[in-house]
Scaffold this active site. Structure first.
Site, PDB file in Angstrom:
ATOM      1  N   HIS A 279       0.762  -1.151   0.025  1.00  0.00           N
ATOM      2  CA  HIS A 279      -0.044   0.025   0.007  1.00  0.00           C
ATOM      3  C   HIS A 279       0.910   1.060   0.020  1.00  0.00           C
ATOM      4  O   HIS A 279       0.652   2.303  -0.618  1.00  0.00           O
ATOM      5  CB  HIS A 279      -1.064  -0.209   1.153  1.00  0.00           C
ATOM      6  CG  HIS A 279      -1.477   1.140   1.370  1.00  0.00           C
ATOM      7  ND1 HIS A 279      -2.894   1.143   1.213  1.00  0.00           N
ATOM      8  CD2 HIS A 279      -1.126   2.382   2.064  1.00  0.00           C
ATOM      9  CE1 HIS A 279      -3.273   2.879   1.368  1.00  0.00           C
ATOM     10  NE2 HIS A 279      -2.296   3.284   2.213  1.00  0.00           N
ATOM     11  N   GLU A 280       2.036   1.377   0.950  1.00  0.00           N
ATOM     12  CA  GLU A 280       2.732   2.396   0.934  1.00  0.00           C
ATOM     13  C   GLU A 280       3.585   2.605  -0.491  1.00  0.00           C
ATOM     14  O   GLU A 280       3.769   3.592  -0.875  1.00  0.00           O
ATOM     15  CB  GLU A 280       3.798   2.361   1.984  1.00  0.00           C
ATOM     16  CG  GLU A 280       3.136   2.348   3.447  1.00  0.00           C
ATOM     17  CD  GLU A 280       2.460   3.441   3.604  1.00  0.00           C
ATOM     18  OE1 GLU A 280       2.841   4.647   3.417  1.00  0.00           O
ATOM     19  OE2 GLU A 280       1.382   3.454   4.367  1.00  0.00           O
ATOM     20  N   HIS A 283       1.604   4.562  -3.020  1.00  0.00           N
ATOM     21  CA  HIS A 283       1.779   5.907  -2.925  1.00  0.00           C
ATOM     22  C   HIS A 283       2.747   6.533  -3.661  1.00  0.00           C
ATOM     23  O   HIS A 283       2.507   7.686  -4.353  1.00  0.00           O
ATOM     24  CB  HIS A 283       1.766   6.486  -1.346  1.00  0.00           C
ATOM     25  CG  HIS A 283       0.529   6.315  -0.522  1.00  0.00           C
ATOM     26  ND1 HIS A 283      -0.629   6.774  -1.165  1.00  0.00           N
ATOM     27  CD2 HIS A 283       0.164   5.647   0.527  1.00  0.00           C
ATOM     28  CE1 HIS A 283      -1.718   6.658  -0.003  1.00  0.00           C
ATOM     29  NE2 HIS A 283      -1.206   5.923   0.729  1.00  0.00           N
ATOM     30  N   GLU A 360      -5.923   7.192  -1.411  1.00  0.00           N
ATOM     31  CA  GLU A 360      -5.626   5.997  -0.455  1.00  0.00           C
ATOM     32  C   GLU A 360      -6.401   4.561  -1.319  1.00  0.00           C
ATOM     33  O   GLU A 360      -5.827   3.580  -1.279  1.00  0.00           O
ATOM     34  CB  GLU A 360      -6.424   5.911   0.872  1.00  0.00           C
ATOM     35  CG  GLU A 360      -5.927   7.030   1.871  1.00  0.00           C
ATOM     36  CD  GLU A 360      -4.339   6.661   2.142  1.00  0.00           C
ATOM     37  OE1 GLU A 360      -3.912   5.611   2.187  1.00  0.00           O
ATOM     38  OE2 GLU A 360      -3.709   7.659   2.241  1.00  0.00           O
ATOM     39  N   ASP A 364      -4.528   1.476  -2.217  1.00  0.00           N
ATOM     40  CA  ASP A 364      -4.989   0.093  -1.987  1.00  0.00           C
ATOM     41  C   ASP A 364      -5.262  -0.763  -3.135  1.00  0.00           C
ATOM     42  O   ASP A 364      -5.093  -2.195  -3.094  1.00  0.00           O
ATOM     43  CB  ASP A 364      -6.700   0.260  -1.250  1.00  0.00           C
ATOM     44  CG  ASP A 364      -6.630   0.497   0.337  1.00  0.00           C
ATOM     45  OD1 ASP A 364      -5.275   0.379   0.775  1.00  0.00           O
ATOM     46  OD2 ASP A 364      -7.445   1.129   0.649  1.00  0.00           O
TER      47      ASP A 364
HETATM   48 ZN   LIG Z   1      -2.048   5.261   2.478  1.00  0.00          ZN
END
Ligand SMILES: [Zn+2]
Length: 425
Positions: A279-280, A283, A360, A364
């Protein structure tokens, strides 16, 4: 004229904050009795109710804090606080040939210290009462004081010269001072990004290379799949302050570091940690980090241009409780701007939250594609439980403040990407 406009905006923002707080408390209370259906098998009722109580306690404290801040702002401006501080400094320095720049720096520092002191009881209460009551506080009083001393020293060493440079530009660089100040600001931000992980973060926490070889090779495989170069994977002793868990990146280019809180590693399984990391990574891969940076540079440019214009308007001082002929007018302008502006920008916060929530969802989706949605769902459910994040926030309160989508929507998006057998596990 501007006085009325300012008071109206302040009144409106306080009113909206109270209304949102009330909605949040009512909504969370109304859903406290049972766990939402999707989470019924994975979230114990006791954890759900703890999250409800924790959420309500935090909203109540923020409301109180917001009221104090509004009062402080009125005292500082319309009730003459800033003018009073300036007069007091003028008396203190009378007889000594102190340059205007030094008086201006002193003025800004006095205001910052005063507002920090007023905020201190709230920080103490938050850490040692509220967080402690819900079992999150791991901090001793000695650590709190040590943190405060270190943070104040760093602020003095780094912040005062920065304020000095900006004020010197305001005083002597002509009409385009705000553009030069912006260049200084951008340079400062980049410098902080480079130096923070090496010089500042180690003053507060220990960073050890990740030793767990199984996890390490799992992480390396993920990094390889995503084509991501990182300069080390570290574990941070977050547990010495708080039981809340987290994972983050710091830095850019090939110098990026991956940092896991020890609390997160202790709680999640290997595949779940991988999903959180994915997930990170999302980004980064979706350029959110770069977009946020560009956005922050752009808004600071607009802000400084606005300040450049405001400093030339006599009403900006007069209508906010300061004599426009004041000798330290640039110091005054800086204080007024940074304390008054949030009153007007507060109503824009849903837009910022919206952009953040979109990021976000994208991160995801990236994680689901890399590691499968099932592990991320399991990790998120554990994190919601551990952090006592409510599963049932008021939709409007959430739209205003939350940088992350509400749990139910976030999991619903991931459910669409997960194979059926994982949905209830
Ligand atoms: Zn996040």
């Amino acid at each position: 004229m501007f006085t009325k406009f300012f008071l109206l905006a302040l009144f409106l923002s306080v009113l909206v904050k109270f209304w949102l707080a009330r909605r949040q408390i009512r909504y969370v209370q109304a859903h406290r009795a049972s766990v939402p259906a999707r989470f019924a098998e994975v979230m114990p009722l006791a954890a759900h109710q703890k999250a409800a109580d924790y959420t309500i306690a935090r909203v109540q404290l923020s409301s109180l804090e917001g009221t104090f801040e509004a009062v402080f702002l009125v005292v500082l401006t319309l009730l003459g606080g800033l003018q009073w501080i300036d007069d007091a400094l003028a008396r203190l320095f009378s007889g000594i040939a102190v340059p205007v720049l030094l008086r201006e720096i002193s003025l800004v520092v006095v205001v910052i210290v005063a507002s920090a002191l007023l905020d201190l009881p709230f920080s103490l209460y938050r850490q040692f009462r509220l967080e402690a009551r819900f079992g999150f506080n791991k901090m001793t009083a000695a650590l709190f004081v040590a943190d405060l001393v270190k943070a104040s020293l760093i602020a003095a060493l780094v912040g005062v010269p920065l304020i000095g440079i900006v004020l010197a530009l305001m005083n002597g660089a002509g009409e385009l001072w705000w553009l030069y100040a912006w260049i200084v600001w951008v340079g400062f931000q980049v410098l902080v990004m480079l130096l923070y992980p090496v010089l500042i973060a180690p003053l507060f926490n220990k960073f050890e290379p990740l030793e767990d070889q199984t996890l390490r090779s799992r992480i390396d495989a993920l990094l390889g799949r995503c084509g991501f170069a990182a300069k080390g994977v570290f574990v941070m002793d977050g547990s010495k302050r708080s039981a809340h868990g987290n994972a983050y990146f710091w830095g850019f280019g090939a110098a990026k570091r991956i940092v896991f809180f020890d609390t997160l590693l202790a709680r999640l399984s290997g595949p779940e940690i991988e999903a959180v990391l994915a997930h990170e990574l999302g980004h980064f891969k979706r350029h959110h980090v770069l977009k946020r940076l560009v956005w922050s540079f752009l808004t600071s440019l607009i802000g400084l241009a606005l300040l450049g214009w405001l400093t030339l308007q006599p009403w900006f001082y007069e209508d906010l409780g300061v004599s426009p002929g004041i000798a330290t007018r640039n110091g005054v302008a800086l204080v007024l701007f940074f304390y008054v502006l949030p009153v007007f920008t507060f109503l824009l916060s849903p837009i910022v939250s919206l952009a953040s929530r979109r990021h976000e969802y994208e991160a995801d989706a990236f994680a689901a594609a890399q590691t499968g949605a099932g592990d991320l769902i399991k990790a998120l459910v554990k994190l919601y439980e551990d952090n006592a994040s409510t599963l049932t926030p008021d939709p409007l309160h959430s739209a205003f403040y939350d940088s992350h989508p509400p749990a139910t929507l976030r999991i619903a998006h991931l459910d669409l990407r997960a194979p059926a057998e994982l949905r209830t596990s």
